[in-house]
Design a protein around this motif. Structure first.
Motif, PDB file in Angstrom:
ATOM      1  N   UNK A  96      51.707  45.515  43.078  1.00  0.00           N
ATOM      2  CA  UNK A  96      52.690  45.418  41.977  1.00  0.00           C
ATOM      3  C   UNK A  96      52.051  45.492  40.613  1.00  0.00           C
ATOM      4  N   UNK A  97      50.725  45.485  40.546  1.00  0.00           N
ATOM      5  CA  UNK A  97      50.053  45.595  39.250  1.00  0.00           C
ATOM      6  C   UNK A  97      48.975  44.535  39.061  1.00  0.00           C
ATOM      7  N   UNK A  98      48.568  44.388  37.780  1.00  0.00           N
ATOM      8  CA  UNK A  98      47.473  43.473  37.445  1.00  0.00           C
ATOM      9  C   UNK A  98      48.029  42.353  36.578  1.00  0.00           C
ATOM     10  N   UNK A  99      47.591  41.141  36.828  1.00  0.00           N
ATOM     11  CA  UNK A  99      47.950  40.055  35.911  1.00  0.00           C
ATOM     12  C   UNK A  99      46.724  39.198  35.667  1.00  0.00           C
ATOM     13  N   UNK A 100      46.754  38.507  34.518  1.00  0.00           N
ATOM     14  CA  UNK A 100      45.625  37.660  34.143  1.00  0.00           C
ATOM     15  C   UNK A 100      46.132  36.220  34.072  1.00  0.00           C
ATOM     16  N   UNK A 101      45.437  35.332  34.768  1.00  0.00           N
ATOM     17  CA  UNK A 101      45.869  33.936  34.857  1.00  0.00           C
ATOM     18  C   UNK A 101      44.762  33.036  34.309  1.00  0.00           C
ATOM     19  N   UNK A 102      45.107  32.131  33.372  1.00  0.00           N
ATOM     20  CA  UNK A 102      44.088  31.151  32.962  1.00  0.00           C
ATOM     21  C   UNK A 102      43.638  30.363  34.200  1.00  0.00           C
ATOM     22  N   UNK A 103      42.335  30.224  34.366  1.00  0.00           N
ATOM     23  CA  UNK A 103      41.847  29.590  35.600  1.00  0.00           C
ATOM     24  C   UNK A 103      42.405  28.180  35.754  1.00  0.00           C
ATOM     25  N   UNK A 104      42.642  27.485  34.628  1.00  0.00           N
ATOM     26  CA  UNK A 104      43.116  26.096  34.738  1.00  0.00           C
ATOM     27  C   UNK A 104      44.517  26.020  35.355  1.00  0.00           C
ATOM     28  N   UNK A 105      45.239  27.158  35.420  1.00  0.00           N
ATOM     29  CA  UNK A 105      46.573  27.141  36.038  1.00  0.00           C
ATOM     30  C   UNK A 105      46.550  27.669  37.468  1.00  0.00           C
TER      31      UNK A 105
END
Ligand code: FAD
Length: 288
Positions: free
Chosen positions: A142-151
């Motif tokens: 579905x694509x690329x997403x960026x997640x803050x590691x703390x979440x």
């Protein structure tokens, strides 16, 4: 009953897009270095026998440096991290945690992405990545997403990671200005021991005050966690007069340690606070 090795089936996709299609079709869970997976498979604790060998995907490899951050491929081994000068220059806590992970064979084979996605509360690099404010790049059909590691970690072995997603890269911003880095792992032995607890602290210092402080904790909660309560007490405080006792009290609200085969909740609680006190002495000393 122990896992039956000849029953293991390892499929090797030729590209990232093929790997993602195979993941979406439930071909098997990702197998990177296999240092966590083989232990649970061999112990007979995994029902599945099919795995997706992601170890050669180029998109998940290498270390790229920009002026602002390091971009680490999820397949980077601990040995690769230890060999890279920019890791030593900017992220000494990652150096310490990689050195503290297993012994050479594990460091040669185990990957950063595997350390994260295995989601052990006692893993060594996650507290450091929390303290450095890392971000994860996750890729799916579905694509690329960026997640803050703390979440990313949301409970014991619960992650913000869909079944068809791979952790592809880990971006770690370079601390700016004068910064203090502290990491300590406490285990039964100095080497070859899983952490009873660990603490990573990174702080910037500006005008004699704490400018930007982050603390990551290992093995004192269901997942690696940030010590937000203790951080809030320390943020902006003068190095010459840090509110240590208040921060140590606040740290209790950041932890929910348990008794298990490695340690007790009581020991974890006391020693984690001792480590924070030690880290804060290191921090204060930079102001003198
Ligand atoms: C003897 C021994 C000692 C050890 N000592 C330590 C130690 O001191 N400290 C420590 O922290 N760990 C330790 N470990 C655990 C292990 O080596 C590390 O967690 C390692 O980083 C796992 O990486 P891997 O590539 O081998 O993961 P794998 O075993 O391949 O995978 C682990 C999990 O992550 C998933 N996964 C892997 N890569 C990805 C990805 N890119 N995207 C999505 N999911 C992925 C897999 O599906 C699996 O669920 C030890 C293990 C052993 C056997």
């Amino acid at each position: 009953m122990r896992g039956f090795l000849p029953a293991m089936e390892l499929q090797r996709p030729a590209s990232l897009s093929e790997a993602l299609q195979m993941l979406a079709a439930h071909t098997g869970r990702p197998f990177a270095g296999g240092t966590d997976l083989m232990v649970v498979y061999n112990a007979g604790k995994l029902r599945e026998t099919r795995f997706l060998d992601i170890a050669r995907l180029p998109e998940l490899q290498g270390i790229r440096e920009t002026p602002e951050y390091l971009d680490l491929g999820a397949l980077c081994t601990f040995t690769e991290l230890l060999a890279h000068p920019a890791i030593h220059r900017h992220f000494p806590n990652l150096v310490k945690s990689a050195k503290a992970t297993g012994a050479l064979a594990i460091q040669n084979r185990g990957t950063l992405g595997g350390n994260i996605a295995n989601a052990s509360p006692a893993a060594d690099t996650p507290p450091c990545l929390l303290a450095y404010g890392a971000e994860l790049e996750l890729v799916s059909p579905r694509g690329t997403r960026v997640v803050p590691y703390e979440l990313f970690h949301q409970g014991y072995k619960v992650m913000d990671l869909a079944a068809d997603e791979l952790v592809t890269r880990i971006r770690v911003p370079k601390p700016s200005g004068t910064s203090v880095h502290y990491f300590r792992k406490v285990g039964t032995r100095q080497a070859q021991a899983i952490a009873k607890l660990s603490l990573a602290l990174v702080a910037q210092v500006a005008d004699g005050c704490v400018a930007n402080l982050r603390i990551g904790l290992g093995a004192v909660a269901p997942a690696p966690v940030r010590a937000c309560h203790a951080e809030a007490v320390l943020q902006g405080q003068p190095l010459a007069n840090l509110p240590v006792a208040v921060a140590l009290e606040a740290l209790l609200a950041d932890m929910s340690p348990i008794d298990d085969i490695r340690s007790t909740a009581h020991y974890r609680s006391i020693v984690t606070r001792n480590l924070l006190a030690q880290a804060l002495r290191t921090l204060s000393a930079t102001g003198n």
